[in-house]
Design a protein around this motif. Structure first.
Motif, mmCIF file in Angstrom:
data_model
loop_
_atom_site.group_PDB
_atom_site.id
_atom_site.type_symbol
_atom_site.label_atom_id
_atom_site.label_comp_id
_atom_site.label_asym_id
_atom_site.label_seq_id
_atom_site.Cartn_x
_atom_site.Cartn_y
_atom_site.Cartn_z
ATOM 1 N N ASP A 155 -6.916 -7.736 -5.133
ATOM 2 C CA ASP A 155 -6.094 -7.485 -6.228
ATOM 3 C C ASP A 155 -5.272 -6.031 -5.697
ATOM 4 O OD1 ASP A 155 -8.423 -5.539 -5.861
ATOM 5 O OD2 ASP A 155 -8.807 -5.464 -8.386
ATOM 6 N N LYS A 156 -5.253 -5.752 -4.846
ATOM 7 C CA LYS A 156 -4.290 -4.770 -4.550
ATOM 8 C C LYS A 156 -3.043 -4.744 -3.696
ATOM 9 C CE LYS A 156 -5.010 -0.108 -1.969
ATOM 10 N NZ LYS A 156 -5.394 0.571 -1.593
ATOM 11 N N ALA A 157 -1.830 -4.531 -4.898
ATOM 12 C CA ALA A 157 -0.718 -4.963 -4.756
ATOM 13 C C ALA A 157 -0.106 -4.344 -3.810
ATOM 14 C CB ALA A 157 0.028 -4.432 -6.017
ATOM 15 N N LEU A 158 -0.556 -3.481 -2.562
ATOM 16 C CA LEU A 158 0.539 -3.144 -1.375
ATOM 17 C C LEU A 158 -0.521 -4.096 -0.330
ATOM 18 C CD1 LEU A 158 1.635 -0.861 0.486
ATOM 19 C CD2 LEU A 158 -1.540 -0.091 1.066
ATOM 20 N N TYR A 159 -1.127 -4.673 -0.383
ATOM 21 C CA TYR A 159 -1.652 -6.072 0.802
ATOM 22 C C TYR A 159 -0.929 -7.438 0.491
ATOM 23 C CZ TYR A 159 -5.150 -2.147 1.591
ATOM 24 O OH TYR A 159 -5.762 -0.889 1.743
ATOM 25 N N ALA A 160 -1.072 -7.307 -1.172
ATOM 26 C CA ALA A 160 0.342 -8.389 -1.417
ATOM 27 C C ALA A 160 0.940 -8.923 -0.750
ATOM 28 C CB ALA A 160 -0.217 -9.190 -2.743
ATOM 29 N N LEU A 161 1.663 -7.794 -1.067
ATOM 30 C CA LEU A 161 3.045 -7.298 -0.817
ATOM 31 C C LEU A 161 3.309 -7.398 0.654
ATOM 32 C CD1 LEU A 161 6.100 -6.067 -0.773
ATOM 33 C CD2 LEU A 161 5.480 -3.794 -0.204
ATOM 34 N N TYR A 162 2.716 -7.240 1.551
ATOM 35 C CA TYR A 162 2.613 -7.188 3.413
ATOM 36 C C TYR A 162 2.243 -8.306 3.408
ATOM 37 C CZ TYR A 162 4.158 -2.190 4.448
ATOM 38 O OH TYR A 162 4.682 -1.029 4.705
ATOM 39 N N ALA A 163 1.467 -9.558 3.201
ATOM 40 C CA ALA A 163 1.155 -10.642 3.104
ATOM 41 C C ALA A 163 2.695 -11.751 3.268
ATOM 42 C CB ALA A 163 -0.109 -10.997 2.641
ATOM 43 N N GLU A 164 3.203 -11.215 2.190
ATOM 44 C CA GLU A 164 4.462 -11.780 1.692
ATOM 45 C C GLU A 164 5.877 -11.666 2.905
ATOM 46 O OE1 GLU A 164 5.784 -10.751 -2.212
ATOM 47 O OE2 GLU A 164 4.618 -11.621 -3.178
ATOM 48 N N ARG A 165 5.617 -10.569 3.253
ATOM 49 C CA ARG A 165 6.663 -9.837 4.271
ATOM 50 C C ARG A 165 5.869 -10.491 5.528
ATOM 51 N NH1 ARG A 165 7.498 -3.317 4.244
ATOM 52 N NH2 ARG A 165 8.796 -3.506 1.942
ATOM 53 N N LEU A 166 4.887 -10.628 5.787
ATOM 54 C CA LEU A 166 4.437 -10.547 6.947
ATOM 55 C C LEU A 166 4.957 -12.417 7.502
ATOM 56 C CD1 LEU A 166 2.433 -10.632 9.912
ATOM 57 C CD2 LEU A 166 0.849 -11.388 8.502
ATOM 58 N N GLN A 167 5.260 -13.444 5.887
ATOM 59 C CA GLN A 167 5.737 -15.289 5.798
ATOM 60 C C GLN A 167 6.744 -14.781 6.633
ATOM 61 O OE1 GLN A 167 4.312 -16.817 2.143
ATOM 62 N NE2 GLN A 167 1.848 -16.826 2.925
ATOM 63 N N ASP A 168 7.537 -13.806 5.770
ATOM 64 C CA ASP A 168 9.192 -13.594 6.378
ATOM 65 C C ASP A 168 9.038 -13.550 7.706
ATOM 66 O OD1 ASP A 168 9.625 -14.639 3.897
ATOM 67 O OD2 ASP A 168 9.592 -12.193 2.723
ATOM 68 N N MET A 169 8.918 -12.945 8.100
ATOM 69 C CA MET A 169 8.710 -12.257 9.282
ATOM 70 C C MET A 169 8.232 -12.941 10.625
ATOM 71 S SD MET A 169 9.861 -9.322 9.031
ATOM 72 C CE MET A 169 9.990 -8.393 10.790
ATOM 73 N N ARG A 170 6.965 -13.723 10.038
ATOM 74 C CA ARG A 170 6.686 -14.970 11.266
ATOM 75 C C ARG A 170 7.818 -16.067 11.678
ATOM 76 N NH1 ARG A 170 0.734 -15.950 11.894
ATOM 77 N NH2 ARG A 170 1.373 -16.551 13.160
ATOM 78 N N ALA A 171 8.330 -16.661 10.216
ATOM 79 C CA ALA A 171 9.265 -17.248 9.689
ATOM 80 C C ALA A 171 10.713 -16.734 11.112
ATOM 81 C CB ALA A 171 9.884 -17.646 8.899
#
Length: 742
Positions: free
Chosen positions: A710-726
């Motif tokens: 439930d930590k918003a910081l990790y959710a933020l980086y999960a979204e960023r990670l999808q963008d960066m891998r693309a």
């Protein structure tokens, strides 16, 4: 050095009475008033702690006015004293008898001498007369009668020493109590004399043990002490009290007790009485003296000792065995016999009772002594107390100065009284009291007359801009502050409230205003409690800084502590809102530490004590970033470095609007103990993130989200990670996130 620069005059003024008190203590500048005050303190303490109970072990046979009326004027015929002695031992069974009277001349009151002269001269041709005289000699030789009554009995005869300029002496001294060789050649400072008045030889031969009854008379004419041993022509004699006490114990040997390891120390630590394998030490002061432990006000009605009229003893009116096992002292309370002394407990105190008190104290092991190290004690207490006052008083308000002074005085007085009550040590107190009270008075006078004007001016100058709590601290050294702008390292905070739009839809404006005021009051109290200066309120935002105008070395740590407490306070408000069905309030805090310009700034119409500069702008930008990272507090790397006592989690490396250089941002964690494992894993994630190792990032992030989903910081980086891998890897990427909005 800064303390001395700001408070130097007051420190020197506070130290002045300390210097004078020290000079008095070491004898370089004796102050008579302090010496008298020490005597007054001692007398008052003695009177307050006297047991005021009857000691039945010691009895005084009083040559009182009634005895003089019934037996005759003094000196009495020694046949009367022989009767008294026989009565005391034969019918009454006393343990020891001491005479606080002197028998300096032969007793010729019987007329025996004249009869002998007649038999030898005018009537020598009448053998019957000479024979009759010889028959009467046994009954008329009063000295012989008295000597025979003393013979072989535990009797101590009194005598006195004098400092006669011609060194006159009369009578026969008893044997010395302390052999000179036992002093081991040490120059002990005994009380010394040049002459004496002792008893006639016949009586001394019959009762060889004697003791002098000289007291020590202080400069104010008061008897407070007795020399336990004294010196006369290289020989060392004992007091009447000590001789009586030794007789009661079976005549133990007298030995000196030296201070261990102090070969050059010219005083005794104690007088030791040794009998076989048993030893008793009696502590002594300079001059080998002891203070008299007075039991009560003294006299026949004083209640300390039983007084018996000498006439009743001589006439056999006392019930048999009344004195069984008692210490009996013979003395006088008759004013005409001039043995009344001025003491701390009475102005007409019988000298014999002073000896009775000392015997009683020796029996109880309750003696009072002013030790030779009293000067050293006085110096140590003065230095400690004086330096404490000099270090504390100049920096304190009047109320706190009163409290500190009272505490220092109470500590000194308490220690002094504890040593007196528990160990019988009489130590000086007057110089300490005078020093502490004078230091306080001088310090407060200087503060009132010299510094108060400067403080009032400073309060008027800063009172408009600075919280009252800091103004109170600033006025302690007004010369150190001004409104002039200066560059200083500070920590600045921006705190913004969020969620008021939704609240405004559900609350009336007046209610919303009251809520905002109540919330700001809570946050303001937290800021002030942590020494923060509130710069301004801007709508639903508050700005504060730490480190000015009052220097605060831990300004970053205090700012971080404040931010955490503010977050907790808002959470408590939200709990109230949830209970009332109202939406929660969000909060965002930005912290930055750096060099800023602080001072009085503005126009002629409106001015404020505030901070400006790039570091201030950065704090404002960081406050705006808090909403992106799902947390409350965002701090710069400089703040994290200045407050290492907190646990920190790095959030990102960002490049904010108006800054070319990327900065690392962090959030403090309220519970460091539970965050160690998480922080280590997160540090590994950021390292992989900045090296564009996306598989490692995904694996580490998966574990973090599994535990902290439930930590918003990790959710933020999960979204960023999808963008960066693309996207393809960027060799020029420095791992920073760019923000173009404020």
């Amino acid at each position: 050095m800064d303390f001395l620069r700001r408070h130097g005059p007051r420190v020197l003024l506070t130290l002045l009475p300390l210097v004078l008190a020290l000079l008095h203590a070491v004898g370089a500048l004796p102050i008579g008033l302090l010496a008298r005050l020490d005597n007054i303190v001692y007398d008052a303490r003695l009177q307050a702690t006297m047991p005021r109970t009857l000691d039945e072990r010691v009895v005084i046979i009083d040559i009182d006015e009634r005895s003089l009326a019934e037996i005759g004027r003094w000196p009495w015929g020694r046949h009367q004293l022989a009767r008294l002695t026989d009565e005391v031992f034969d019918r009454q069974g006393a343990a020891v008898l001491g005479f606080d009277v002197l028998f300096a001349e032969p007793d010729e009151s019987s007329g025996l001498r004249r009869l002998r002269e007649l038999a030898r001269d005018e009537l020598r041709d009448q053998p019957a007369f000479a024979q009759r005289v010889r028959q009467l000699e046994g009954g008329l030789d009063y000295d012989g009668l008295f000597a025979r009554s003393l013979q072989g009995r535990p009797v101590v005869l009194g005598y006195y020493f004098t400092n006669d300029s011609q060194g006159r002496a009369s009578g026969v001294l008893p044997a010395p109590a302390l052999p000179a060789q036992r002093l081991d050649g040490r120059p002990i400072r005994f009380t010394s004399w040049s002459g004496y008045g002792a008893n006639i030889e016949r009586l001394v031969a019959a009762a060889p043990l004697g003791g002098y009854f000289n007291p020590m008379v202080d400069s104010d004419g008061v008897v407070r002490a007795v020399p336990l041993l004294t010196e006369f022509h290289g020989r060392y004699y004992e007091s009447l009290s000590l001789a009586v006490f030794r007789t009661l114990l079976g005549l133990p040997e007298v030995e000196p007790v030296f201070v261990p390891g102090a070969r050059g120390y010219h005083a005794l630590d104690a007088v030791r009485l040794r009998l076989g394998d048993k030893a008793l030490d009696i502590p002594v002061a300079e001059g080998v003296t002891v203070l008299v432990p007075f039991r009560g006000p003294g006299g026949v009605d004083g209640g300390s000792f039983r007084y018996i009229s000498a006439a009743d003893v001589i006439q056999g009116k006392l019930a048999p065995e009344s004195l069984r096992g008692k210490v009996v002292l013979v003395g006088t309370t008759a004013p005409g016999l001039k043995d009344l002394r001025v003491t701390p407990v009475g102005e007409a105190y019988a000298g014999v009772e002073a000896h009775a008190n000392l015997v009683s104290g020796l029996l109880d092991g309750r003696t009072l002594v002013k030790p030779d190290y009293a000067v050293g004690y006085d110096v140590v207490v003065l230095v400690l107390g004086g330096l404490a006052l000099a270090a504390l008083l100049p920096a304190l308000s009047a109320a706190r100065a009163i409290g500190v002074s009272a505490l220092v005085i109470a500590a000194g007085v308490g220690l002094n009284f504890w040593l007196y009550l528990s160990m019988g040590l009489v130590l000086p107190l007057a110089a300490f009291l005078a020093m502490a009270l004078t230091a306080f008075a001088l310090n407060m006078s200087y503060g009132y007359f010299v510094e108060s004007r400067n403080k009032r001016e400073l309060a008027q100058l800063f009172g408009t801009y600075v919280p009252p709590e800091l103004v109170d601290e600033m006025v302690k050294s007004p010369e150190s502050y001004s409104m002039a702008a200066t560059n200083k390292e500070l920590t600045v905070m921006f705190c913004d409230m969020r969620g008021f739009t939704r609240l405004s839809e559900q609350m009336e404006p007046i209610q919303l205003q009251a809520l905002l005021n109540r919330l700001f009051t809570r946050l303001t109290d937290i800021i002030r409690a942590n020494r923060g200066t509130i710069d301004k309120y801007m709508g639903d935002c508050v700005m504060a800084f730490w480190g000015a105008p009052v220097d605060t070395p831990r300004h970053a740590a205090l700012a971080v502590k404040t931010a955490l407490e503010m977050a907790q306070a808002v959470e408590l408000v939200n709990q109230e809102h949830r209970a009332a069905g109202l939406p929660a309030i969000g909060i965002g805090i930005g912290l930055n530490t750096g060099t800023m310009c602080v001072g009085d700034m503005g126009s002629d119409v409106r001015r404020a004590y505030t901070v400006i500069g790039d570091e201030v702008n950065l704090a404002s930008r960081l406050e705006g970033l808090s909403k992106f990272y799902g947390g409350v507090i965002v701090a710069s790397e400089s703040t994290r470095e200045a407050a290492p006592e907190f646990a920190w989690q790095e959030l990102d490396k960002v490049r904010v609007k108006g800054k070319e250089r990327a900065v690392s941002i962090f959030q403090p964690l309220p519970d460091a103990a539970e965050a160690d494992t998480e922080l280590n894993t997160w540090a590994g994630f950021l390292k992989a993130w900045r090296s564009q190792d996306w598989p490692a990032c995904e694996a580490l992030l998966h574990g973090l989200r599994a535990q902290h989903g439930d930590k918003a910081l990790y959710a933020l980086y999960a979204e960023r990670l999808q963008d960066m891998r693309a996207q393809p890897a960027d060799p020029a990427w420095d791992g920073a996130t760019n923000y173009e909005t404020k």
